[in-house]
Scaffold this motif. Structure first.
Motif, PDB file in Angstrom:
ATOM      1  N   GLU A   2     -38.814  21.963 -16.980  1.00  0.00           N
ATOM      2  CA  GLU A   2     -39.685  20.865 -16.562  1.00  0.00           C
ATOM      3  C   GLU A   2     -39.414  19.568 -17.323  1.00  0.00           C
ATOM      4  O   GLU A   2     -40.317  18.769 -17.570  1.00  0.00           O
ATOM      5  CB  GLU A   2     -41.144  21.294 -16.702  1.00  0.00           C
ATOM      6  CG  GLU A   2     -41.473  22.469 -15.784  1.00  0.00           C
ATOM      7  CD  GLU A   2     -42.936  22.838 -15.775  1.00  0.00           C
ATOM      8  OE1 GLU A   2     -43.701  22.236 -16.569  1.00  0.00           O
ATOM      9  OE2 GLU A   2     -43.320  23.707 -14.981  1.00  0.00           O
ATOM     10  N   GLU A   3     -38.159  19.357 -17.642  1.00  0.00           N
ATOM     11  CA  GLU A   3     -37.713  18.103 -18.235  1.00  0.00           C
ATOM     12  C   GLU A   3     -36.193  18.027 -18.123  1.00  0.00           C
ATOM     13  O   GLU A   3     -35.524  19.034 -17.861  1.00  0.00           O
ATOM     14  CB  GLU A   3     -38.123  18.010 -19.708  1.00  0.00           C
ATOM     15  CG  GLU A   3     -37.461  19.060 -20.587  1.00  0.00           C
ATOM     16  CD  GLU A   3     -37.769  18.861 -22.057  1.00  0.00           C
ATOM     17  OE1 GLU A   3     -38.377  17.833 -22.405  1.00  0.00           O
ATOM     18  OE2 GLU A   3     -37.372  19.720 -22.856  1.00  0.00           O
ATOM     19  N   GLU A  37     -36.203  10.067 -14.972  1.00  0.00           N
ATOM     20  CA  GLU A  37     -37.292  10.785 -15.654  1.00  0.00           C
ATOM     21  C   GLU A  37     -37.969   9.898 -16.690  1.00  0.00           C
ATOM     22  O   GLU A  37     -39.198   9.829 -16.764  1.00  0.00           O
ATOM     23  CB  GLU A  37     -36.761  12.048 -16.326  1.00  0.00           C
ATOM     24  CG  GLU A  37     -37.891  12.886 -16.925  1.00  0.00           C
ATOM     25  CD  GLU A  37     -37.425  13.817 -18.036  1.00  0.00           C
ATOM     26  OE1 GLU A  37     -38.158  14.753 -18.347  1.00  0.00           O
ATOM     27  OE2 GLU A  37     -36.339  13.570 -18.599  1.00  0.00           O
ATOM     28  N   ARG A  41     -41.800   8.825 -15.493  1.00  0.00           N
ATOM     29  CA  ARG A  41     -42.445  10.083 -15.884  1.00  0.00           C
ATOM     30  C   ARG A  41     -43.958  10.066 -15.666  1.00  0.00           C
ATOM     31  O   ARG A  41     -44.578  11.132 -15.564  1.00  0.00           O
ATOM     32  CB  ARG A  41     -42.146  10.398 -17.348  1.00  0.00           C
ATOM     33  CG  ARG A  41     -42.645   9.387 -18.340  1.00  0.00           C
ATOM     34  CD  ARG A  41     -42.316   9.810 -19.780  1.00  0.00           C
ATOM     35  NE  ARG A  41     -40.887  10.012 -19.978  1.00  0.00           N
ATOM     36  CZ  ARG A  41     -40.361  10.413 -21.136  1.00  0.00           C
ATOM     37  NH1 ARG A  41     -41.141  10.655 -22.175  1.00  0.00           N
ATOM     38  NH2 ARG A  41     -39.057  10.565 -21.244  1.00  0.00           N
ATOM     39  N   HIS A  45     -43.845  15.205 -12.138  1.00  0.00           N
ATOM     40  CA  HIS A  45     -43.415  16.216 -13.101  1.00  0.00           C
ATOM     41  C   HIS A  45     -42.033  16.704 -12.697  1.00  0.00           C
ATOM     42  O   HIS A  45     -41.858  17.219 -11.587  1.00  0.00           O
ATOM     43  CB  HIS A  45     -44.387  17.394 -13.128  1.00  0.00           C
ATOM     44  CG  HIS A  45     -45.799  17.004 -13.416  1.00  0.00           C
ATOM     45  ND1 HIS A  45     -46.178  16.402 -14.584  1.00  0.00           N
ATOM     46  CD2 HIS A  45     -46.933  17.127 -12.667  1.00  0.00           C
ATOM     47  CE1 HIS A  45     -47.483  16.165 -14.564  1.00  0.00           C
ATOM     48  NE2 HIS A  45     -47.953  16.590 -13.411  1.00  0.00           N
ATOM     49  N   LEU A  47     -38.717  18.996 -12.233  1.00  0.00           N
ATOM     50  CA  LEU A  47     -38.440  20.425 -12.083  1.00  0.00           C
ATOM     51  C   LEU A  47     -36.926  20.555 -11.951  1.00  0.00           C
ATOM     52  O   LEU A  47     -36.364  20.297 -10.887  1.00  0.00           O
ATOM     53  CB  LEU A  47     -39.151  20.994 -10.856  1.00  0.00           C
ATOM     54  CG  LEU A  47     -38.960  22.491 -10.594  1.00  0.00           C
ATOM     55  CD1 LEU A  47     -39.449  23.319 -11.777  1.00  0.00           C
ATOM     56  CD2 LEU A  47     -39.673  22.904  -9.319  1.00  0.00           C
ATOM     57  N   GLN A  66     -42.235  17.056  -8.768  1.00  0.00           N
ATOM     58  CA  GLN A  66     -43.493  17.394  -8.121  1.00  0.00           C
ATOM     59  C   GLN A  66     -44.485  16.260  -8.313  1.00  0.00           C
ATOM     60  O   GLN A  66     -44.515  15.635  -9.378  1.00  0.00           O
ATOM     61  CB  GLN A  66     -44.087  18.670  -8.724  1.00  0.00           C
ATOM     62  CG  GLN A  66     -43.231  19.903  -8.587  1.00  0.00           C
ATOM     63  CD  GLN A  66     -43.867  21.090  -9.284  1.00  0.00           C
ATOM     64  OE1 GLN A  66     -44.945  21.527  -8.910  1.00  0.00           O
ATOM     65  NE2 GLN A  66     -43.203  21.586 -10.307  1.00  0.00           N
ATOM     66  N   ALA A  70     -49.056  18.495  -7.675  1.00  0.00           N
ATOM     67  CA  ALA A  70     -48.154  19.573  -7.252  1.00  0.00           C
ATOM     68  C   ALA A  70     -48.247  19.872  -5.759  1.00  0.00           C
ATOM     69  O   ALA A  70     -47.929  20.968  -5.316  1.00  0.00           O
ATOM     70  CB  ALA A  70     -48.420  20.845  -8.059  1.00  0.00           C
ATOM     71  N   THR A  73     -43.037  18.442  -3.256  1.00  0.00           N
ATOM     72  CA  THR A  73     -41.830  18.515  -4.065  1.00  0.00           C
ATOM     73  C   THR A  73     -40.719  17.741  -3.366  1.00  0.00           C
ATOM     74  O   THR A  73     -40.594  17.779  -2.148  1.00  0.00           O
ATOM     75  CB  THR A  73     -41.391  19.978  -4.255  1.00  0.00           C
ATOM     76  OG1 THR A  73     -42.471  20.727  -4.810  1.00  0.00           O
ATOM     77  CG2 THR A  73     -40.184  20.074  -5.174  1.00  0.00           C
ATOM     78  N   ARG A 107     -43.396  29.724  -6.830  1.00  0.00           N
ATOM     79  CA  ARG A 107     -44.338  28.790  -7.457  1.00  0.00           C
ATOM     80  C   ARG A 107     -45.387  28.285  -6.456  1.00  0.00           C
ATOM     81  O   ARG A 107     -46.164  27.382  -6.782  1.00  0.00           O
ATOM     82  CB  ARG A 107     -43.577  27.587  -8.038  1.00  0.00           C
ATOM     83  CG  ARG A 107     -42.693  27.935  -9.241  1.00  0.00           C
ATOM     84  CD  ARG A 107     -41.802  26.756  -9.601  1.00  0.00           C
ATOM     85  NE  ARG A 107     -41.023  27.007 -10.797  1.00  0.00           N
ATOM     86  CZ  ARG A 107     -41.272  26.489 -12.004  1.00  0.00           C
ATOM     87  NH1 ARG A 107     -42.301  25.662 -12.156  1.00  0.00           N
ATOM     88  NH2 ARG A 107     -40.523  26.779 -13.045  1.00  0.00           N
TER      89      ARG A 107
END
Length: 584
Positions: A2-3, A37, A41, A45, A47, A66, A70, A73, A107
């Motif tokens: 997640e980064e 990112e 940011r 989020h 992915l 996301q 959420a 996506t 997910r």
């Protein structure tokens, strides 16, 4: 993951994989994903999906994002990259895509939107197969047709290496006109030390150019400027970024924030000095870029990217299609997506229907945003105002004349005449103030019309905190009130369309600005007037504080949309009332 980790080994392996895909693009690089990112940011989020083979070598990468809730996506770089894709060897694409979709389903991510996916990518077939295997319904439609220039297809003059481009005679004349002081040349900034000082000038020129066309540039947003700055720092390390300027001496005529990656020179974000619009500097810059690229055997394509601007198609000799792909776990959502697209396509057969649909869509979007920010009750009251005004309304408009009183010493700031560059600077400082943005767009349009003078009051830090316009007496009242109000004298002008942003100094700045405008008009032998609705107490107070005195008023009535301004003038100052003549 997640980064996007700042890992030199991942960076190296990622970019090696980029060069192994069918058509490598700078938008697929590690640097691009990292810049997105860091700059955005707060809005999503990340992915990151990575795949490794049995030797622990990186064999698959896709950077997704996301929404904060959420619910959706998408590709991480969807709003910045002209092309987005899953990265792997073509023979691994089907298994890699299927593995990623299986992870998304695990997910419970039921809405996946993949924008700007190249139609010629192996990923398209892989998505159709993988979505069926993992419970998604896939729908794909054309997103953009990206114009390109294949350098090998360009015509060359017999016995010469120079390519033949459209409008070359006009380009030569324009370059000659723009290069009177010094020959026009291209300058390419590739290192961060060279690019950094240029970026602010580029951003302001881009914002100014968009204002001139009635739009707000994405560079007005601070996160977009941060993104381009970070991207420039990262890509310049590998020599992939070229900030190209078309120069005449020390004067910059046009810019292109572009890329030189593999065999492609990418035309990404261009702009030009709006004062030179009559010479088509953007067209001239692109012509010179193509000529230079054609002389370099390292390049085979100049990619003109997203956007269907007419000038691109004058140069293009091939194109590349991108797709907008949706994957929905819900059958109902999938059907709704397809129906929405089919309806939009049907509307495009009628320009009037399409324009009407877009207008309704914008109105509904604005309505929804208003309801979310101000509440439903307040929004409904705002909607009722124009309806009630159409049915019946009565308004008293007070007319003021400056009393000629002596000006006090200026306490702060200075008066500046408005131009596109100053409006661009104001846009950068007020990008989150929607009302001020609307005002600045209106001001830019008025500048192009050239029938009034605009002024701004600038604080010591260079920020404009108050605005106003001065125009011919007859013209202003005809435009603002829809009625002809004859001027008391030939030297009369009107102060109108005054505005102070939310962050401004309000009455203090307005008063100081008004006095400075009055002084300038007096020096030019003009008598200055102003007007305002009697119910607009703050404006009336500001005008009186600035030395304006009420002379008379007009009563404007509207019944079922038909306006009438009474010939009988409601006297505020009996000694001067006879000077006003109204014609409806």
């Amino acid at each position: 993951m997640e980064e996007i980790p700042e890992d030199p080994d991942l960076r190296r392996a990622w970019n090696q994989l980029v060069k192994k895909v069918e058509r490598p693009e700078v938008f697929y690089t590690y640097e691009w994903a990292l810049a997105v990112e860091h700059a955005y940011r707060a809005f999503f989020h990340p992915l990151l999906c990575l795949a490794y083979d049995e030797t622990e070598s990186l064999c698959g990468v896709v950077a997704l994002a996301q929404d904060s809730d959420a619910s959706r996506t998408s590709f991480l770089c969807a709003t910045t990259g002209d092309y987005c894709d899953f990265l792997s060897l073509p023979e691994d694409r089907f298994s890699f895509v299927a593995a990623v979709l299986a992870e998304l389903r695990k997910r419970n991510l039921g809405a996946v939107t993949l924008t700007n996916l190249p139609a010629d990518s192996t990923t398209v077939a892989a998505l159709r197969q993988g979505s069926a295997q993992n419970g998604y319904h896939c729908f794909a439609r054309t997103a953009y047709i990206c114009a390109q220039v294949s350098l090998s297809k360009l015509e060359k003059r017999p016995g010469e290496n120079n390519v033949v481009l459209p409008g070359r005679k006009n380009v030569r004349r324009a370059l000659s006109a723009m290069g009177k002081e010094a020959p026009v040349r291209l300058d390419h900034a590739r290192s961060w030390d060279a690019i950094g000082p240029i970026l602010p000038q580029f951003a302001q020129a881009h914002v100014a150019r968009f204002l001139a066309t009635g739009r707000v540039s994405n560079l007005a947003r601070p996160e977009r400027r941060v993104f381009l700055e970070l991207l420039a720092k990262l890509l310049s390390e590998s020599g992939w970024l070229a900030l190209t300027r078309m120069m005449s001496g020390n004067n910059c005529l046009a810019w292109n924030y572009g890329f030189q990656f593999e065999d492609t020179w990418f035309w990404y974000q261009p702009t030009f000095d709006s004062d030179l619009e009559r010479y088509s500097p953007g067209f001239c810059l692109l012509a010179k870029v193509i000529e230079e690229a054609a002389e370099n055997p390292a390049f085979s394509v100049v990619d003109l990217g997203l956007g269907a601007e007419e000038y691109k198609h004058r140069f293009a000799n091939q194109s590349r299609e991108t797709l907008y792909v949706t994957l929905r776990a819900s059958k109902a959502q999938h059907v709704r997506e397809a129906l929405r697209y089919r309806t939009a396509e049907a509307l495009k057969t009628s320009a009037r229907a399409e324009a009407g649909a877009r207008k309704i869509e914008r109105w509904l979007l604005k309505l929804r945003e208003s309801a979310r920010s101000e509440g439903l009750a307040s929004t409904l009251r705002q909607l009722w105002k124009p309806v009630s005004k159409f049915l019946w309304s009565e308004e008293e408009v007070l007319l003021f004349e400056w009393d000629g009183s002596a000006l006090p010493a200026s306490g702060f700031g200075r008066l500046e005449k408005l131009d596109l560059n100053r409006l661009a600077s104001a846009t950068l400082h007020n990008v989150d103030d929607s009302a001020t943005l609307e005002y600045l767009l209106r001001a830019a349009a008025r500048l192009r019309e050239g029938n009034a003078e605009g002024f701004g009051f600038e604080e010591s830090d260079g920020v404009l905190v108050s605005f106003a316009w001065v125009g011919a007496y007859d013209d202003v009242f005809l435009q603002e009130l829809g009625a002809k109000v004859e001027a008391p004298s030939e030297d009369s002008v009107v102060l109108f369309d005054c505005w102070s942003p939310v962050r401004g100094c309000g009455g203090a700045a307005f008063g100081q600005m008004s006095r400075l405008i009055e002084e300038r008009m007096r020096e030019n032998g003009k008598k200055i007037w102003a007007f305002g609705g009697a119910s607009n107490t703050p404006l009336i107070q500001n005008l009186q504080n600035a030395g304006f005195q009420p002379r008379w008023s007009l009563v404007r009535r509207q019944v079922l949309g038909s306006q009438k301004i009474n010939r009988r003038i409601s006297k505020v100052d009996g000694a001067r009332a006879e000077e006003a003549v109204v014609r409806t």
